[in-house]
Design a protein around this motif. Structure first.
Motif, short mmCIF file in Angstrom:
data_model
loop_
_atom_site.label_atom_id
_atom_site.label_comp_id
_atom_site.label_asym_id
_atom_site.label_seq_id
_atom_site.Cartn_x
_atom_site.Cartn_y
_atom_site.Cartn_z
N VAL A 1 0.85 -1.19 0.00
CA VAL A 1 0.00 0.00 0.00
C VAL A 1 0.89 1.25 0.00
N GLY A 2 0.60 2.19 -0.88
CA GLY A 2 1.39 3.42 -0.93
C GLY A 2 2.48 3.41 -2.00
N THR A 3 2.69 2.25 -2.65
CA THR A 3 3.72 2.18 -3.70
C THR A 3 3.22 2.90 -4.96
N LEU A 4 4.10 3.68 -5.59
CA LEU A 4 3.75 4.28 -6.88
C LEU A 4 4.15 3.28 -7.97
N VAL A 5 3.22 2.94 -8.84
CA VAL A 5 3.52 1.95 -9.88
C VAL A 5 3.19 2.50 -11.27
N VAL A 6 3.93 1.98 -12.26
CA VAL A 6 3.66 2.33 -13.64
C VAL A 6 2.89 1.17 -14.26
N LEU A 7 1.81 1.47 -14.95
CA LEU A 7 0.99 0.42 -15.56
C LEU A 7 1.29 0.29 -17.05
N ASP A 8 0.92 -0.84 -17.62
CA ASP A 8 1.20 -1.04 -19.05
C ASP A 8 0.33 -0.15 -19.95
N THR A 9 -0.60 0.59 -19.33
CA THR A 9 -1.40 1.56 -20.09
C THR A 9 -0.71 2.92 -20.08
N PHE A 10 0.48 2.98 -19.48
CA PHE A 10 1.25 4.21 -19.27
C PHE A 10 0.62 5.14 -18.25
N GLU A 11 -0.35 4.64 -17.53
CA GLU A 11 -0.89 5.41 -16.41
C GLU A 11 0.00 5.18 -15.19
N LEU A 12 -0.03 6.14 -14.26
CA LEU A 12 0.64 5.95 -12.98
C LEU A 12 -0.44 5.70 -11.94
N ALA A 13 -0.11 4.85 -10.97
CA ALA A 13 -1.12 4.55 -9.95
C ALA A 13 -0.45 4.37 -8.59
N VAL A 14 -1.22 4.62 -7.55
CA VAL A 14 -0.75 4.40 -6.19
C VAL A 14 -1.51 3.18 -5.64
N VAL A 15 -0.77 2.22 -5.09
CA VAL A 15 -1.42 1.03 -4.56
C VAL A 15 -2.29 1.40 -3.37
N HIS A 16 -3.56 1.01 -3.44
CA HIS A 16 -4.54 1.40 -2.44
C HIS A 16 -4.79 0.30 -1.41
N ALA A 17 -4.90 -0.94 -1.89
CA ALA A 17 -5.17 -2.06 -0.97
C ALA A 17 -4.81 -3.36 -1.67
N THR A 18 -4.61 -4.40 -0.89
CA THR A 18 -4.37 -5.70 -1.51
C THR A 18 -5.68 -6.17 -2.14
N ASN A 19 -5.56 -7.05 -3.09
CA ASN A 19 -6.77 -7.56 -3.73
C ASN A 19 -7.49 -8.52 -2.80
N PRO A 20 -8.82 -8.42 -2.70
CA PRO A 20 -9.55 -9.36 -1.84
C PRO A 20 -9.39 -10.81 -2.31
N ASN A 21 -9.03 -11.00 -3.55
CA ASN A 21 -8.77 -12.36 -4.04
C ASN A 21 -7.35 -12.75 -3.65
N PRO A 22 -7.20 -13.74 -2.73
CA PRO A 22 -5.88 -14.02 -2.19
C PRO A 22 -4.87 -14.53 -3.23
N THR A 23 -5.34 -15.00 -4.38
CA THR A 23 -4.37 -15.49 -5.38
C THR A 23 -3.84 -14.34 -6.24
N ALA A 24 -4.47 -13.17 -6.12
CA ALA A 24 -4.05 -12.05 -6.97
C ALA A 24 -3.11 -11.13 -6.21
N ILE A 25 -2.02 -11.71 -5.67
CA ILE A 25 -1.17 -10.94 -4.77
C ILE A 25 -0.40 -9.83 -5.50
N SER A 26 -0.20 -9.99 -6.82
CA SER A 26 0.50 -8.93 -7.55
C SER A 26 -0.47 -8.07 -8.36
N ARG A 27 -1.77 -8.19 -8.08
CA ARG A 27 -2.78 -7.36 -8.76
C ARG A 27 -3.64 -6.63 -7.73
N PRO A 28 -3.05 -5.63 -7.07
CA PRO A 28 -3.79 -4.94 -6.02
C PRO A 28 -4.88 -4.01 -6.57
N ILE A 29 -5.62 -3.41 -5.66
CA ILE A 29 -6.53 -2.31 -6.01
C ILE A 29 -5.65 -1.05 -6.04
#
Ligand code: FE2
Ligand code: FE2
Length: 506
Positions: free
Chosen positions: A427-455
């Motif tokens: 949470v709080g990490t600044l990430v670059v997306l493949d859409t060239f958007e920038l995003a800040v990690v808000h929360a872990t994904n409620p789906n426990p298998t999606a550990i590298s796909r946060p909200i």
């Protein structure tokens, strides 16, 4: 599919979610009429069919004619809708149902069917149902029966578990997703956020008061701080995301106090993951909040030094664990001494191989509370900007170091729990997306298998325009062709973009 709804699903969902039901009617333009009117009508028809099928499934055996007719009707309604729209996605968000990102209007006629379906989905932990082409009557029968039986049972399941069970029954026509936490407008989340902010600022204020009074040689009352810890624990048990998000504020001037509060929040959230009881969490929270209380007995000239710490300064700093034990002995209002807090104050800079400080003369085992606080402390310290650390490390790099570098001396099980708590991209990490958007990690994904796909919260568009407050998206979201709509390419230093991550959490 009409051109206006070709935008990514969540963007449209948010707009739709914000539009009051009556307002939407007034604003419908002629170009929307064909698409939106169709999807609203067909969507409602679909909901009514699902509701009808659920009702007869509950009443009669599967071979009964009423059941067969209802399922045939449902399969056909869904097929026709999917064929016209090229996709079919049902989404439950708070009190609304969306079909392909269009919010269905609720009225008295369909009230029963809406609320019934919403409550069944909620009880099953399902927020999104994607219907693939070729869903037959039998698929719907298995799917709805599973939802109905699950909604009455007491065990907690996730959308992921249900998808697995469907696959085991040979039903591949549905993909289920967890409820999205991307609805910023929800009253519940808004209230939780406000409560978290109050808790956070109150905790910082009380911690400051206590630490300053220790510095002045007074013996502060421990009762007040116990109440603060209880509020933090209750808040985390109730809704964790808001409070964990606030740890990203990292106020430079108030570092000593916000650090203690952050370590407390991380420790309690981590202790909860590791299965501690509420009473244990109170104890752990108190110990975590006081872990650096010994620093109140270290001269400010040493604490605030920017560079050139000499041997004496280091001796002072290395003394803060046992100075903390002494400070805790002097707390007022305490029938029994806060024994665990003393242990944690003493042990939080030890390592699992006992190479940290204070030096141990005999073999000993660090207590589990100390191990938890050591991980929370190590993470918050390394990701913060402080007097002698002007460039903080990226949260993802810090986590990776804790996990992969045995010299950090962290307990691997505790670190694993911490990574599960914060995600691979904390949470709080600044990430670059493949859409060239920038995003800040808000929360872990409620789906426990999606550990590298946060909200994440999109904070800059593909042309580099900064967005504030931005909007939340779930990185498990897929496009019509089944590929992910957005994927993280790498993490970035927010300073490079002039982004203050903490701003997005208040
Ligand atoms: Fe410390
Ligand atoms: Fe610390």
């Amino acid at each position: 599919m009409s051109g206006t709804r070709a935008t990514p699903a969540t963007g449209t969902t948010r707009q739709a979610g914000r539009t009051p039901a009556g307002g939407a009617r007034a604003q419908v333009s002629t170009s929307d009429l064909s698409g939106d009117t169709y999807i609203r009508r067909a969507g409602r028809q679909l909901i009514v069919s699902i509701y009808g099928a659920m009702r007869v499934i509950r009443l009669y055996p599967p071979e009964n004619e009423a059941v067969r007719n209802a399922l045939a009707d449902l399969a056909e309604t869904a097929r026709a809708l999917r064929e016209k729209e090229h996709e079919l996605e049902l989404r439950a968000s708070n009190e609304f149902i969306f079909v392909n990102s269009t919010r269905l209007r609720l009225d008295l006629d369909n009230y029963a069917s809406f609320s019934q379906i919403l409550s069944v989905l909620r009880a099953c932990g399902v927020g999104v149902v994607r219907v693939h082409g070729g869903a037959q009557a039998r698929d719907w029968l298995v799917f709805l029966s599973l939802l109905l039986s699950q909604s009455k049972s007491d065990d907690d399941v996730t959308a992921f578990d249900l998808t697995e069970r469907l696959a085991a029954a040979g039903v591949e026509a549905f993909a289920l997703g967890a409820p999205l936490v991307t609805d910023d407008d929800s009253d519940y989340l808004q209230r939780a956020k406000e409560a978290a902010k109050r808790t956070y600022s109150q905790s910082v204020a009380v911690t400051k008061e206590v630490m300053n009074s220790v510095r002045m040689g007074a013996s502060p009352n421990i009762k007040k701080i116990k109440r603060v810890v209880q509020t933090i624990v209750d808040q985390i048990l109730n809704e964790e995301t808001s409070l964990v998000g606030l740890t990203t504020i990292r106020d430079y001037d108030e570092y000593t106090f916000t650090h203690s509060v952050n370590v407390c929040i991380f420790s309690v959230a981590l202790g909860r993951r590791l299965g501690l009881s509420k009473m244990q969490l109170y104890d752990l929270g108190l110990a975590a909040l006081f872990h650096d209380i010994g620093k109140s007995r270290v001269p400010l000239t040493v604490l605030n030094k920017v560079e050139g710490l000499n041997d004496d300064d280091w001796r002072w700093l290395a003394a803060h664990p046992w100075l903390g034990v002494l400070a805790l002995f002097h707390m007022r209002g305490q029938q029994e001494l806060p024994y665990r807090a003393m242990v944690v104050a003493y042990e939080h800079h030890m390592k699992t191989d006992l190479t940290g400080y204070p030096k141990s003369t005999r073999p000993r085992l660090q207590s589990i509370f100390s191990k938890i606080v050591a991980v929370a402390d190590g993470f918050d310290a390394a990701t913060s900007r402080r007097a002698y650390q002007t460039v903080p490390l990226s949260p993802a790099a810090v986590l990776a170091g804790m996990r992969d570098n045995p010299r950090r001396g962290m307990d691997p099980v505790v670190v694993k729990g911490f990574i599960n708590l914060l995600g691979v991209f904390p949470v709080g990490t600044l990430v670059v997306l493949d859409t060239f958007e920038l995003a800040v990690v808000h929360a872990t994904n409620p789906n426990p298998t999606a550990i590298s796909r946060p909200i994440v919260r999109i904070v800059s568009d593909d042309r580099g325009n900064v967005l504030f407050p931005g909007h939340l998206v779930d990185l498990t979201e897929q496009k019509g062709d089944g590929t992910f709509a957005r994927t993280i390419i790498k993490t970035e230093n927010p300073d490079r973009y002039g982004i203050n991550v903490g701003d997005y959490f208040v």
